[in-house]
Design an enzyme around this catalytic site. Structure first.
Site, mmCIF file in Angstrom:
data_model
loop_
_atom_site.group_PDB
_atom_site.id
_atom_site.type_symbol
_atom_site.label_atom_id
_atom_site.label_comp_id
_atom_site.label_asym_id
_atom_site.label_seq_id
_atom_site.Cartn_x
_atom_site.Cartn_y
_atom_site.Cartn_z
ATOM 1 N N LEU A 102 40.785 120.117 11.472
ATOM 2 C CA LEU A 102 40.379 118.730 11.296
ATOM 3 C C LEU A 102 40.367 118.098 12.675
ATOM 4 O O LEU A 102 41.251 118.370 13.491
ATOM 5 C CB LEU A 102 41.366 117.979 10.393
ATOM 6 N N ASP A 103 39.364 117.269 12.953
ATOM 7 C CA ASP A 103 39.312 116.582 14.237
ATOM 8 C C ASP A 103 40.606 115.811 14.468
ATOM 9 O O ASP A 103 41.305 115.446 13.512
ATOM 10 C CB ASP A 103 38.129 115.603 14.279
ATOM 11 N N LYS A 104 40.901 115.535 15.712
ATOM 12 C CA LYS A 104 42.142 114.847 16.050
ATOM 13 C C LYS A 104 42.272 113.506 15.329
ATOM 14 O O LYS A 104 43.362 113.115 14.901
ATOM 15 C CB LYS A 104 42.222 114.633 17.569
ATOM 16 N N HIS A 195 31.916 118.881 13.768
ATOM 17 C CA HIS A 195 31.750 117.438 13.498
ATOM 18 C C HIS A 195 30.696 117.187 12.415
ATOM 19 O O HIS A 195 29.938 116.221 12.478
ATOM 20 C CB HIS A 195 31.332 116.698 14.776
#
Length: 244
Positions: A102-104, A195
């Site tokens: 998961l993105d930050k 993304h």
């Protein structure tokens, strides 16, 4: 059969030197008898190993559900930021890896395990495992834009043949507006491009303001977990992932 020191190391008891000292000091028992040698062989599935009065249970693999908060990196190591493994307090994290990333700035469901076969299966492009996201948007979203997301959109990826690599058909449903009055959708993807959610919404002229993963396969994020909290997966949840 496994060496006692290897078994203790896999349980996160300590380094090989520390384990040697523990055995020397008589704080390790096997089947009620004080262990004399750290390199003795045990049946890890049937022998009872006790360390400082605590029974150590053999587990071939470990499976955790984490409610990932923002500003935490989905990695095992990072020199600058807190990682998801740092959140598993008092757990033996040796060998654990997040299933995907998961993105930050993205929150929500993250599964961690040391079951490499399951990780490969869940991330395999041929499996098309569902991943559902709660998406808060900058602008209102129209029914025509929802239809585009469901049919697949151009997010700039190119196939080896030189053709545009359109996203796979997705599922999209409209949710209730959030406390800030923003539109909310629940978007289910069957692939995991870089993304991807953010790029898909950009492709229909919108922008993601907040993103949270709420489901992977049949496993739903436990509503009792606050951000940063975790729990073991149930046997039913583990089986559902294996049967995807």
């Amino acid at each position: 059969m496994k060496r006692l020191d290897k078994f203790l190391g896999d349980q996160g008891i300590g380094t090989r030197k520390e384990i040697k000292d523990y055995v020397k000091n008589g704080v390790v028992k096997v089947n009620g008898i004080v262990a004399k040698k750290p390199d003795m062989h045990i049946d890890e599935e049937n022998d009872e190993v006790v360390f400082m009065g605590q029974i150590l249970v053999y587990e071939k693999f470990r499976y955790y559900m984490l409610n990932k908060p923002a500003d935490v990196v989905s990695a095992t190591k990072d020199g600058k930021s807190i990682t998801v493994l740092n959140l598993l307090k008092n757990e033996n994290v040796k060998g654990l890896s997040p299933v995907g990333r998961l993105d930050k700035d993205t929150e929500g469901l993250l599964i961690l395990t040391d079951d490499g076969g399951l990780i490969h299966s869940l991330l395999s492009p041929t499996k098309h495992v569902d991943k559902e996201y709660e998406v808060h948007l900058e602008h209102e979203i129209s029914s025509s834009d929802i239809k585009k997301l469901e049919e697949g959109v151009d997010i700039g990826d190119i196939k080896k043949s030189g053709e545009k690599d359109i996203t796979l058909p997705a599922k999209c449903r409209l949710g209730e507006k959030d406390e800030k009055g923003r539109s909310v959708i629940y978007l289910t993807l069957h692939e995991g491009r870089f993304h991807q959610v953010k790029r898909m919404l950009e492709a229909v002229g919108n922008k993601v303001e907040y993103l949270k993963r709420v489901r992977m396969g049949a496993v739903i994020l436990d509503s009792n977990l606050d951000f940063g909290e975790y729990r073991r997966l149930t046997l039913e949840e583990i089986e559902s992932l294996k049967n995807n």
